[in-house]
Design a protein around this motif. Structure first.
Motif, PDB file in Angstrom:
ATOM      1  N   UNK A  53       8.056  72.033  98.506  1.00  0.00           N
ATOM      2  CA  UNK A  53       8.994  71.095  99.132  1.00  0.00           C
ATOM      3  C   UNK A  53       9.149  71.350 100.619  1.00  0.00           C
ATOM      4  N   UNK A  54       8.727  72.498 101.084  1.00  0.00           N
ATOM      5  CA  UNK A  54       8.840  72.827 102.499  1.00  0.00           C
ATOM      6  C   UNK A  54       7.838  72.042 103.337  1.00  0.00           C
ATOM      7  N   UNK A  55       6.697  71.695 102.743  1.00  0.00           N
ATOM      8  CA  UNK A  55       5.663  70.967 103.465  1.00  0.00           C
ATOM      9  C   UNK A  55       5.603  69.493 103.066  1.00  0.00           C
ATOM     10  N   UNK A  56       6.602  69.007 102.412  1.00  0.00           N
ATOM     11  CA  UNK A  56       6.622  67.631 101.944  1.00  0.00           C
ATOM     12  C   UNK A  56       6.720  66.654 103.104  1.00  0.00           C
ATOM     13  N   UNK A  57       6.166  65.481 102.893  1.00  0.00           N
ATOM     14  CA  UNK A  57       6.230  64.420 103.899  1.00  0.00           C
ATOM     15  C   UNK A  57       7.408  63.486 103.645  1.00  0.00           C
ATOM     16  N   UNK A  58       8.315  63.909 102.807  1.00  0.00           N
ATOM     17  CA  UNK A  58       9.483  63.087 102.487  1.00  0.00           C
ATOM     18  C   UNK A  58      10.378  62.953 103.706  1.00  0.00           C
ATOM     19  N   UNK A  59      10.971  61.780 103.880  1.00  0.00           N
ATOM     20  CA  UNK A  59      11.873  61.584 105.025  1.00  0.00           C
ATOM     21  C   UNK A  59      13.152  62.394 104.858  1.00  0.00           C
ATOM     22  N   UNK A  60      13.745  62.761 105.972  1.00  0.00           N
ATOM     23  CA  UNK A  60      14.984  63.527 105.945  1.00  0.00           C
ATOM     24  C   UNK A  60      16.174  62.595 105.756  1.00  0.00           C
ATOM     25  N   UNK A  61      16.053  61.371 106.237  1.00  0.00           N
ATOM     26  CA  UNK A  61      17.117  60.380 106.116  1.00  0.00           C
ATOM     27  C   UNK A  61      16.786  59.375 105.024  1.00  0.00           C
ATOM     28  N   UNK A  62      17.785  58.626 104.616  1.00  0.00           N
ATOM     29  CA  UNK A  62      17.610  57.617 103.589  1.00  0.00           C
ATOM     30  C   UNK A  62      16.685  56.514 104.084  1.00  0.00           C
ATOM     31  N   UNK A  63      15.806  56.060 103.201  1.00  0.00           N
ATOM     32  CA  UNK A  63      14.835  55.025 103.542  1.00  0.00           C
ATOM     33  C   UNK A  63      15.010  53.861 102.576  1.00  0.00           C
ATOM     34  N   UNK A  64      14.995  52.650 103.109  1.00  0.00           N
ATOM     35  CA  UNK A  64      15.050  51.472 102.257  1.00  0.00           C
ATOM     36  C   UNK A  64      13.674  51.253 101.652  1.00  0.00           C
ATOM     37  N   UNK A  65      13.627  51.055 100.346  1.00  0.00           N
ATOM     38  CA  UNK A  65      12.345  50.892  99.656  1.00  0.00           C
ATOM     39  C   UNK A  65      12.298  49.563  98.915  1.00  0.00           C
ATOM     40  N   UNK A  66      11.107  49.089  98.732  1.00  0.00           N
ATOM     41  CA  UNK A  66      10.888  47.873  97.965  1.00  0.00           C
ATOM     42  C   UNK A  66      10.967  48.220  96.471  1.00  0.00           C
ATOM     43  N   UNK A  67      11.836  47.556  95.770  1.00  0.00           N
ATOM     44  CA  UNK A  67      12.051  47.842  94.344  1.00  0.00           C
ATOM     45  C   UNK A  67      10.778  47.600  93.540  1.00  0.00           C
ATOM     46  N   UNK A  68      10.018  46.608  93.924  1.00  0.00           N
ATOM     47  CA  UNK A  68       8.805  46.287  93.176  1.00  0.00           C
ATOM     48  C   UNK A  68       7.765  47.417  93.276  1.00  0.00           C
ATOM     49  N   UNK A  69       7.767  48.142  94.388  1.00  0.00           N
ATOM     50  CA  UNK A  69       6.855  49.281  94.515  1.00  0.00           C
ATOM     51  C   UNK A  69       7.240  50.410  93.570  1.00  0.00           C
ATOM     52  N   UNK A  70       8.537  50.580  93.355  1.00  0.00           N
ATOM     53  CA  UNK A  70       9.003  51.652  92.476  1.00  0.00           C
ATOM     54  C   UNK A  70       8.740  51.359  91.005  1.00  0.00           C
ATOM     55  N   UNK A  71       8.773  50.101  90.621  1.00  0.00           N
ATOM     56  CA  UNK A  71       8.591  49.774  89.204  1.00  0.00           C
ATOM     57  C   UNK A  71       7.156  49.334  88.893  1.00  0.00           C
ATOM     58  N   UNK A  72       6.254  49.524  89.816  1.00  0.00           N
ATOM     59  CA  UNK A  72       4.875  49.104  89.629  1.00  0.00           C
ATOM     60  C   UNK A  72       4.201  49.865  88.483  1.00  0.00           C
ATOM     61  N   UNK A  73       4.393  51.161  88.403  1.00  0.00           N
ATOM     62  CA  UNK A  73       3.744  51.973  87.367  1.00  0.00           C
ATOM     63  C   UNK A  73       4.404  51.833  86.005  1.00  0.00           C
ATOM     64  N   UNK A  74       5.725  51.774  86.001  1.00  0.00           N
ATOM     65  CA  UNK A  74       6.446  51.757  84.727  1.00  0.00           C
ATOM     66  C   UNK A  74       6.704  50.346  84.216  1.00  0.00           C
ATOM     67  N   UNK A  75       6.806  49.389  85.115  1.00  0.00           N
ATOM     68  CA  UNK A  75       7.131  48.026  84.709  1.00  0.00           C
ATOM     69  C   UNK A  75       8.622  47.809  84.529  1.00  0.00           C
ATOM     70  N   UNK A  76       9.424  48.836  84.801  1.00  0.00           N
ATOM     71  CA  UNK A  76      10.859  48.747  84.601  1.00  0.00           C
ATOM     72  C   UNK A  76      11.541  49.619  85.659  1.00  0.00           C
ATOM     73  N   UNK A  77      12.366  48.999  86.488  1.00  0.00           N
ATOM     74  CA  UNK A  77      13.018  49.737  87.576  1.00  0.00           C
ATOM     75  C   UNK A  77      13.943  50.826  87.039  1.00  0.00           C
TER      76      UNK A  77
END
Length: 115
Positions: free
Chosen positions: A3-27
Motif C-alpha cells: 500500500x505504500x507504493x500504491x497509485x491510489x489517490x490521496x483525496x476522494x475521486x468521483x468515479x463512474x458507477x458503470x465502471x465499478x459494476x462492469x465486472x460484477x454486473x451489480x453496483x
C-alpha cells in the motif's frame, strides 16, 4: 499488497458507477467487494503501525520520554498521509487486482454443466 507504493489517490475521486459494476454486473455487489477489501487493508495497516509503534513502548514513564518522541511522531505522520483504505481498495478493484468469486453463481454454473 504494498500500500505504500500504491497509485491510489490521496483525496476522494468521483468515479463512474458503470465502471465499478462492469465486472460484477451489480453496483451493490461491487461496493460489497470493495468494502470487504477495504476492511482487510485497514487491518493490515493497523497491524503494521502497531508493530512499529510497539518498538517505542516503555513501561516506565519519565517526563523526558513522555515529553516528545520525534521518531514516533514521524511514523504516525507517515501513516496519516497514506491514502485511506477505501481509496486503496477501490483502486485495486478498478485495476482488477482484487480476487473475488460468487459461490452461488459458481454453484449454478456447475449445476448447468451437469445437465
Amino acid at each position: 499488497m504494498d500500500y505504500k507504493k500504491s497509485k491510489a489517490p490521496v483525496n476522494t475521486v468521483t468515479r463512474n458507477i458503470m465502471d465499478l459494476c462492469q465486472d460484477t454486473g451489480n453496483i451493490y455487489e461491487s461496493v460489497a467487494i470493495i468494502s470487504k477489501r477495504s476492511n482487510q487493508i485497514s487491518t493490515q495497516i493497523k497491524e503494521d503501525l502497531s508493530k512499529k509503534l510497539a518498538e517505542f513502548a516503555s513501561y516506565n514513564d519519565s517526563l523526558e520520554e513522555v515529553f516528545e518522541n520525534r521518531e514516533q511522531i514521524e511514523i504516525s505522520r507517515y501513516y496519516e498521509k497514506l491514502p485511506k483504505p477505501t481509496l486503496l481498495a477501490t483502486q485495486e478493484f478498478v485495476d482488477d487486482k482484487v480476487y473475488w468469486r460468487d459461490a452461488v453463481r459458481d454453484a449454478q454454473l456447475q449445476g448447468e454443466e451437469r445437465l
